[in-house]
Structures are given as structure tokens and as C-alpha cells.
Motif scaffolding. Structure first.
Motif, PDB file in Angstrom:
ATOM      1  N   ARG A 157       0.992 -16.171  11.170  1.00  7.26           N
ATOM      2  CA  ARG A 157      -0.381 -15.721  11.358  1.00  7.26           C
ATOM      3  C   ARG A 157      -1.056 -16.633  12.371  1.00  7.26           C
ATOM      4  O   ARG A 157      -0.769 -17.832  12.432  1.00  7.26           O
ATOM      5  N   GLY A 158      -1.963 -16.082  13.164  1.00  6.81           N
ATOM      6  CA  GLY A 158      -2.566 -16.822  14.258  1.00  6.81           C
ATOM      7  C   GLY A 158      -3.147 -18.165  13.879  1.00  6.81           C
ATOM      8  O   GLY A 158      -2.955 -19.160  14.582  1.00  6.81           O
ATOM      9  N   ASP A 159      -3.836 -18.243  12.748  1.00  5.77           N
ATOM     10  CA  ASP A 159      -4.476 -19.502  12.373  1.00  5.77           C
ATOM     11  C   ASP A 159      -3.472 -20.516  11.830  1.00  5.77           C
ATOM     12  O   ASP A 159      -3.808 -21.675  11.608  1.00  5.77           O
ATOM     13  N   ALA A 160      -2.213 -20.079  11.622  1.00  8.54           N
ATOM     14  CA  ALA A 160      -1.179 -21.003  11.135  1.00  8.54           C
ATOM     15  C   ALA A 160      -0.196 -21.380  12.227  1.00  8.54           C
ATOM     16  O   ALA A 160       0.638 -22.260  12.042  1.00  8.54           O
ATOM     17  N   ALA A 161      -0.277 -20.695  13.386  1.00  4.43           N
ATOM     18  CA  ALA A 161       0.698 -20.914  14.450  1.00  4.43           C
ATOM     19  C   ALA A 161       0.308 -22.095  15.323  1.00  4.43           C
ATOM     20  O   ALA A 161      -0.843 -22.530  15.345  1.00  4.43           O
ATOM     21  N   ASN A 162       1.286 -22.596  16.052  1.00  7.63           N
ATOM     22  CA  ASN A 162       1.064 -23.658  17.030  1.00  7.63           C
ATOM     23  C   ASN A 162       0.535 -23.003  18.299  1.00  7.63           C
ATOM     24  O   ASN A 162       1.277 -22.393  19.055  1.00  7.63           O
ATOM     25  N   SER A 163      -0.773 -23.105  18.541  1.00  4.19           N
ATOM     26  CA  SER A 163      -1.395 -22.398  19.651  1.00  4.19           C
ATOM     27  C   SER A 163      -0.973 -22.955  21.008  1.00  4.19           C
ATOM     28  O   SER A 163      -1.158 -22.310  22.038  1.00  4.19           O
TER      29      SER A 163
END
Length: 274
Positions: A119-125
Motif C-alpha cells: 500500500r502506498g503509505d507503507a511503501a518505500n517512496s
């Protein structure tokens, strides 16, 4: 299973993700016909926790895109936060000279791929890519162009219209890329890499020409490894991501995915740097 497990372990390591963090393992293979399923075997090999789901999806050469679409749906519905997508194919064990014509078996190779979808908020941006929308379809008039059926004597009954498939592959893959271009709003000229189905090197060159883009944008996996079936797009995507990883975050271009499967199934999506 061993190839898939190794790819899965490498993907988890690259994502700094422990197997205990996985909520689902989605697997795809066109050569795994045993029980337990590939996903279940990978679950045991990777030492995932008991409440981590394990699911196999089909689609042959379209299998990676199908698996990624399932992973995206699970995450989008909040049913999962971290999903491992794994493909593995060992054609050398099934497409042997005694079962199929040598020239057909010689088109295919063995390989595996694996990716961690979060999920976006858990990924390494900083290092990750965001998956776009998916598009899928099926061109039924080519359903009989390739068919492989098990025979009672242990052989394989094969129907393979290479000329028809070649024409269909180039035409349909270009249409998928056009559709992905329109849906994403990203011009193909600004794409950093095309992770597509690669039947053979000649058709890959023709596809690049048909699309009006440089052949260098297509990682040439099939030139050394042959057609990897379910793992073809995965191997090409891995190569494209490796190239992107060497660039500064602001310089990483989008990646288009497009593939075909027997039927004639087709699908596509795009990735953009987070």
C-alpha cells in the motif's frame, strides 16, 4: 518452486520486507501442475505466517499482470497491506524432445520473477514504483492458434500456428500499448522501458518498429533466455527496474507493461516512480 522461492527471497530482501509481513502470496506459472499449488509451496518455503493467504492465478504469459491486478485489488480493498507476487516456469521439464517438436520446445526457457507490492503509505517512496490502472481483454478468433493438451501416453498434443500468432502478437501488443498510453496520459516516447511479452527476438524488434520507439527501450530478455512464459514480463520488468534504480529519483521514467496469453488474452498497465 525452487526458482520461484529464490526470486521471492531476493524480492523480499530488496524491499527490506520480512516474510512475516506478507498478507498474501500470489503465484502464477504455466508449467506447475502439481499439488500442493505453487503458492502453497512458496508459502511454506518462505516461512510466511499462517494467516498469510496463498493464491494461484492463471493466464500463462499474461500471468504476471493477472497476479499484479489481484494484488492491487487486495490492497485497494484494504484486505492486505503487503503482497508478494511470484512467477516461475520450468519449460525444460515438460517441452522435451520426446513430447513436443524440438523447434517448438526450443522457443522456451526456464525462469522466475518476484515483486513486493505494498500500500502506498507503507511503501518505500524513494525506490518504489506506483502501479496504474489495468486493462484486459480477449480476442477469441485466435483461441485455436496455440493449444497444448496432455495425451494418455504421456505426450503432448500440440497445435501451433506460428504465422497467425506472430501477426496477432505484434498487432495486439501495439494496440495494448496504445490503450495504456491513452489511459495513462503518458506518451510512449517518454517511457523508460517496455516490459512486454517477448515471443522471440525478431518479433521484439518488429514490435519496437511498429510502436515507433527505440528497440533499446525493450529489455532483450528473450535473446538469451527464450520465451519464459508467465515469467517473461517479470524478467523484462526486473531488467527495466534495474536500469531505473541507477538513476536519480527525478530522472526515473514510467514503465509500460503489456502481454498476451493463449486465448488470445491480453492486458496492460503502467508504472510511475513514487
Amino acid at each position: 518452486m525452487i526458482l520461484g522461492a529464490r526470486a521471492g527471497e531476493e524480492a523480499l530482501r530488496a524491499a527490506s520486507c520480512g516474510a512475516q509481513e506478507l498478507d498474501w502470496i500470489i503465484a502464477s506459472s504455466e508449467t506447475h501442475h502439481n499439488y500442493p499449488s505453487l503458492a502453497a509451496q512458496l508459502h511454506s518455503r518462505l516461512l510466511a505466517r499462517e494467516n498469510c493467504g496463498a493464491m494461484d492465478v492463471g493466464g500463462a504469459c499474461l500471468g504476471l499482470l493477472n497476479a499484479l491486478a489481484v494484488a492491487q485489488s487486495l490492497i485497494g480493498s484494504r484486505a492486505a497491506q503487503t503482497v508478494a507476487v511470484v512467477t516461475a516456469d520450468v519449460h525444460s521439464r515438460s517441452l522435451t524432445p520426446g513430447r513436443v517438436a524440438g523447434e517448438f520446445g526450443g522457443l522456451f526457457g526456464d525462469g522466475a520473477s518476484a515483486f513486493v507490492v505494498r500500500r502506498g503509505d507503507a511503501a518505500n517512496s524513494t525506490l518504489g514504483y506506483r502501479i496504474g490502472e489495468f486493462l484486459f481483454g480477449c480476442v477469441g478468433q485466435y483461441a485455436a492458434a496455440i493449444q497444448v493438451v496432455d495425451k494418455k501416453d504421456g505426450g503432448l498434443e500440440l497445435q501451433f500456428d506460428g504465422e497467425a500468432l506472430s501477426r496477432a502478437a505484434i498487432t495486439r501488443l501495439e494496440k495494448v500499448i496504445t490503450a495504456v498510453e491513452a489511459r495513462s496520459g503518458i506518451p510512449r516516447a517518454s517511457v523508460g522501458g517496455f516490459a512486454t511479452h517477448q515471443p522471440n527476438p525478431r518479433l521484439l524488434t518488429l514490435l519496437a518498429k511498429q510502436c515507433g520507439v527505440s528497440g533499446d527501450a525493450f529489455p532483450p530478455v528473450c535473446r538469451t533466455s527464450g520465451n519464459l512464459g508467465t515469467s517473461m514480463c517479470g524478467a523484462a520488468l526486473h531488467a527495466a527496474l534495474q536500469i531505473a534504480a541507477k538513476l536519480e529519483p527525478g530522472g526515473r521514467k514510467p514503465i509500460f507493461l503489456a502481454s498476451l496469453g493463449p486465448g488470445l488474452l491480453f492486458g496492460g498497465t503502467w508504472l510511475t516512480s513514487s
